[in-house]
Design a protein around this motif. Structure first.
Motif, PDB file in Angstrom:
ATOM      1  N   ASP A  38       0.853  -1.183   0.000  1.00  0.00           N
ATOM      2  CA  ASP A  38       0.000   0.000   0.000  1.00  0.00           C
ATOM      3  C   ASP A  38       0.891   1.235   0.000  1.00  0.00           C
ATOM      4  OD1 ASP A  38      -2.757  -0.967   0.209  1.00  0.00           O
ATOM      5  OD2 ASP A  38      -2.153  -1.742   2.171  1.00  0.00           O
ATOM      6  N   LEU A  39       0.550   2.219  -0.849  1.00  0.00           N
ATOM      7  CA  LEU A  39       1.221   3.510  -0.810  1.00  0.00           C
ATOM      8  C   LEU A  39       0.587   4.292   0.330  1.00  0.00           C
ATOM      9  CD1 LEU A  39       3.229   5.495  -1.948  1.00  0.00           C
ATOM     10  CD2 LEU A  39       1.489   6.217  -3.589  1.00  0.00           C
ATOM     11  N   VAL A  40       1.362   4.543   1.373  1.00  0.00           N
ATOM     12  CA  VAL A  40       0.847   5.137   2.603  1.00  0.00           C
ATOM     13  C   VAL A  40       1.416   6.542   2.780  1.00  0.00           C
ATOM     14  CG1 VAL A  40       0.723   4.882   5.113  1.00  0.00           C
ATOM     15  CG2 VAL A  40       0.643   2.852   3.646  1.00  0.00           C
ATOM     16  N   PRO A  41       0.545   7.568   2.770  1.00  0.00           N
ATOM     17  CA  PRO A  41       1.040   8.923   3.058  1.00  0.00           C
ATOM     18  C   PRO A  41       1.568   9.007   4.486  1.00  0.00           C
ATOM     19  CG  PRO A  41      -1.158   8.994   2.069  1.00  0.00           C
ATOM     20  CD  PRO A  41      -0.875   7.556   2.427  1.00  0.00           C
ATOM     21  N   VAL A  42       2.640   9.765   4.650  1.00  0.00           N
ATOM     22  CA  VAL A  42       3.279   9.930   5.954  1.00  0.00           C
ATOM     23  C   VAL A  42       3.366  11.426   6.255  1.00  0.00           C
ATOM     24  CG1 VAL A  42       5.429   9.590   7.246  1.00  0.00           C
ATOM     25  CG2 VAL A  42       4.624   7.826   5.671  1.00  0.00           C
ATOM     26  N   ARG A  43       3.027  11.786   7.475  1.00  0.00           N
ATOM     27  CA  ARG A  43       3.209  13.163   7.916  1.00  0.00           C
ATOM     28  C   ARG A  43       3.845  13.130   9.307  1.00  0.00           C
ATOM     29  NH1 ARG A  43      -2.220  11.979   8.525  1.00  0.00           N
ATOM     30  NH2 ARG A  43      -3.122  12.469  10.556  1.00  0.00           N
ATOM     31  N   SER A  44       4.383  14.261   9.706  1.00  0.00           N
ATOM     32  CA  SER A  44       5.037  14.301  11.014  1.00  0.00           C
ATOM     33  C   SER A  44       4.822  15.670  11.633  1.00  0.00           C
ATOM     34  CB  SER A  44       6.538  14.011  10.875  1.00  0.00           C
ATOM     35  OG  SER A  44       7.135  14.957  10.011  1.00  0.00           O
ATOM     36  N   GLY A  86       7.853  14.170  19.431  1.00  0.00           N
ATOM     37  CA  GLY A  86       7.654  14.263  17.990  1.00  0.00           C
ATOM     38  C   GLY A  86       6.780  13.107  17.559  1.00  0.00           C
ATOM     39  N   ARG A  87       6.008  13.290  16.497  1.00  0.00           N
ATOM     40  CA  ARG A  87       5.081  12.237  16.052  1.00  0.00           C
ATOM     41  C   ARG A  87       5.195  12.056  14.549  1.00  0.00           C
ATOM     42  NH1 ARG A  87      -0.851  12.807  18.016  1.00  0.00           N
ATOM     43  NH2 ARG A  87       0.071  11.680  19.768  1.00  0.00           N
ATOM     44  N   ILE A  88       5.178  10.795  14.130  1.00  0.00           N
ATOM     45  CA  ILE A  88       5.063  10.438  12.724  1.00  0.00           C
ATOM     46  C   ILE A  88       3.757   9.673  12.572  1.00  0.00           C
ATOM     47  CG2 ILE A  88       6.420   8.313  12.985  1.00  0.00           C
ATOM     48  CD1 ILE A  88       7.477   8.842  10.120  1.00  0.00           C
ATOM     49  N   VAL A  89       3.006   9.983  11.521  1.00  0.00           N
ATOM     50  CA  VAL A  89       1.699   9.367  11.303  1.00  0.00           C
ATOM     51  C   VAL A  89       1.691   8.661   9.953  1.00  0.00           C
ATOM     52  CG1 VAL A  89      -0.777   9.771  11.036  1.00  0.00           C
ATOM     53  CG2 VAL A  89       0.541  11.080  12.727  1.00  0.00           C
ATOM     54  N   PHE A  90       1.275   7.418   9.970  1.00  0.00           N
ATOM     55  CA  PHE A  90       1.099   6.621   8.758  1.00  0.00           C
ATOM     56  C   PHE A  90      -0.402   6.591   8.467  1.00  0.00           C
ATOM     57  CE2 PHE A  90       4.888   5.190  10.912  1.00  0.00           C
ATOM     58  CZ  PHE A  90       5.824   5.161   9.894  1.00  0.00           C
ATOM     59  N   ALA A  91      -0.830   7.267   7.404  1.00  0.00           N
ATOM     60  CA  ALA A  91      -2.256   7.399   7.071  1.00  0.00           C
ATOM     61  C   ALA A  91      -2.662   6.302   6.081  1.00  0.00           C
ATOM     62  CB  ALA A  91      -2.535   8.785   6.496  1.00  0.00           C
ATOM     63  N   TRP A  92      -2.906   5.111   6.610  1.00  0.00           N
ATOM     64  CA  TRP A  92      -3.266   3.956   5.783  1.00  0.00           C
ATOM     65  C   TRP A  92      -4.625   4.177   5.119  1.00  0.00           C
ATOM     66  CZ3 TRP A  92      -0.522  -0.521   4.814  1.00  0.00           C
ATOM     67  CH2 TRP A  92       0.705  -0.635   5.486  1.00  0.00           C
ATOM     68  N   PRO A  93      -4.835   3.587   3.946  1.00  0.00           N
ATOM     69  CA  PRO A  93      -6.124   3.744   3.260  1.00  0.00           C
ATOM     70  C   PRO A  93      -7.270   2.997   3.951  1.00  0.00           C
ATOM     71  CG  PRO A  93      -4.689   2.286   2.000  1.00  0.00           C
ATOM     72  CD  PRO A  93      -3.874   2.837   3.138  1.00  0.00           C
ATOM     73  N   ASP A  94      -6.933   1.986   4.738  1.00  0.00           N
ATOM     74  CA  ASP A  94      -7.935   1.267   5.527  1.00  0.00           C
ATOM     75  C   ASP A  94      -7.250   0.680   6.759  1.00  0.00           C
ATOM     76  OD1 ASP A  94      -6.559  -0.880   4.386  1.00  0.00           O
ATOM     77  OD2 ASP A  94      -8.152  -1.391   3.012  1.00  0.00           O
ATOM     78  N   THR A  95      -8.004   0.022   7.593  1.00  0.00           N
ATOM     79  CA  THR A  95      -7.472  -0.479   8.864  1.00  0.00           C
ATOM     80  C   THR A  95      -6.353  -1.496   8.635  1.00  0.00           C
ATOM     81  OG1 THR A  95      -9.611  -0.123   9.898  1.00  0.00           O
ATOM     82  CG2 THR A  95      -8.089  -1.583  11.048  1.00  0.00           C
TER      83      THR A  95
END
Length: 140
Positions: free
Chosen positions: A24-30, A37-46
């Motif tokens: 899955d291509l997963v957008p990442v933001r921080s 500090g936080r990094i977030v992996f925004a998966w398309p589904d659970t």
């Protein structure tokens, strides 16, 4: 006959493998917050995940393969993260930390957040606004 069987088996295997190993291509933001500090992996589904830590290393292993650009997030979190890369298994993200931070993972819908918390800082209170200083009555 064995050559024909082998050719058919290769065709079937070739047709199945891309679907099985597709990441899955997963957008990442921080983001930087007071005390962590936080990094977030925004998966398309659970997706299921597991977090393992040891000293200055943290590994988040997801239930499915991941494809993500971690460079910008690692640069923003340079205070906390020396490096971040996807593991050879394609399902894990490996972090090398600059210090032995407390690392925790949180789920918010389909997104998985990983926090790097300064030891001794309680991120829940560190992220809250500080109360205003109370004025002392003037001495007479």
């Amino acid at each position: 006959m064995s050559e024909r069987f082998f050719a058919i088996a290769l065709l079937v295997l070739g047709a199945l493998l891309p679907g099985l190993a597709r990441a899955d291509l997963v957008p990442v933001r921080s983001g930087l917050h007071e005390g962590f500090g936080r990094i977030v992996f925004a998966w398309p589904d659970t997706v299921g995940f597991n977090l393992a830590t040891s000293g200055r290393h943290a590994v988040v292993t997801f239930d499915r393969p991941i494809k993500a650009d971690l460079a910008a997030a690692a640069r923003q979190l340079a205070r906390y993260v020396a490096s971040a890369k996807i593991g050879a298994d394609g399902k894990s993200v490996k972090f090398v930390l600059n210090d032995p931070f407390h690392v925790r993972a949180v789920r918010n819908g389909h997104s998985i957040g990983v926090d790097f918390v300064v030891l001794g800082a309680d991120a829940t209170t560190a992220a809250s606004p500080k109360p205003a200083a109370q004025k002392q009555p003037a001495a007479v």
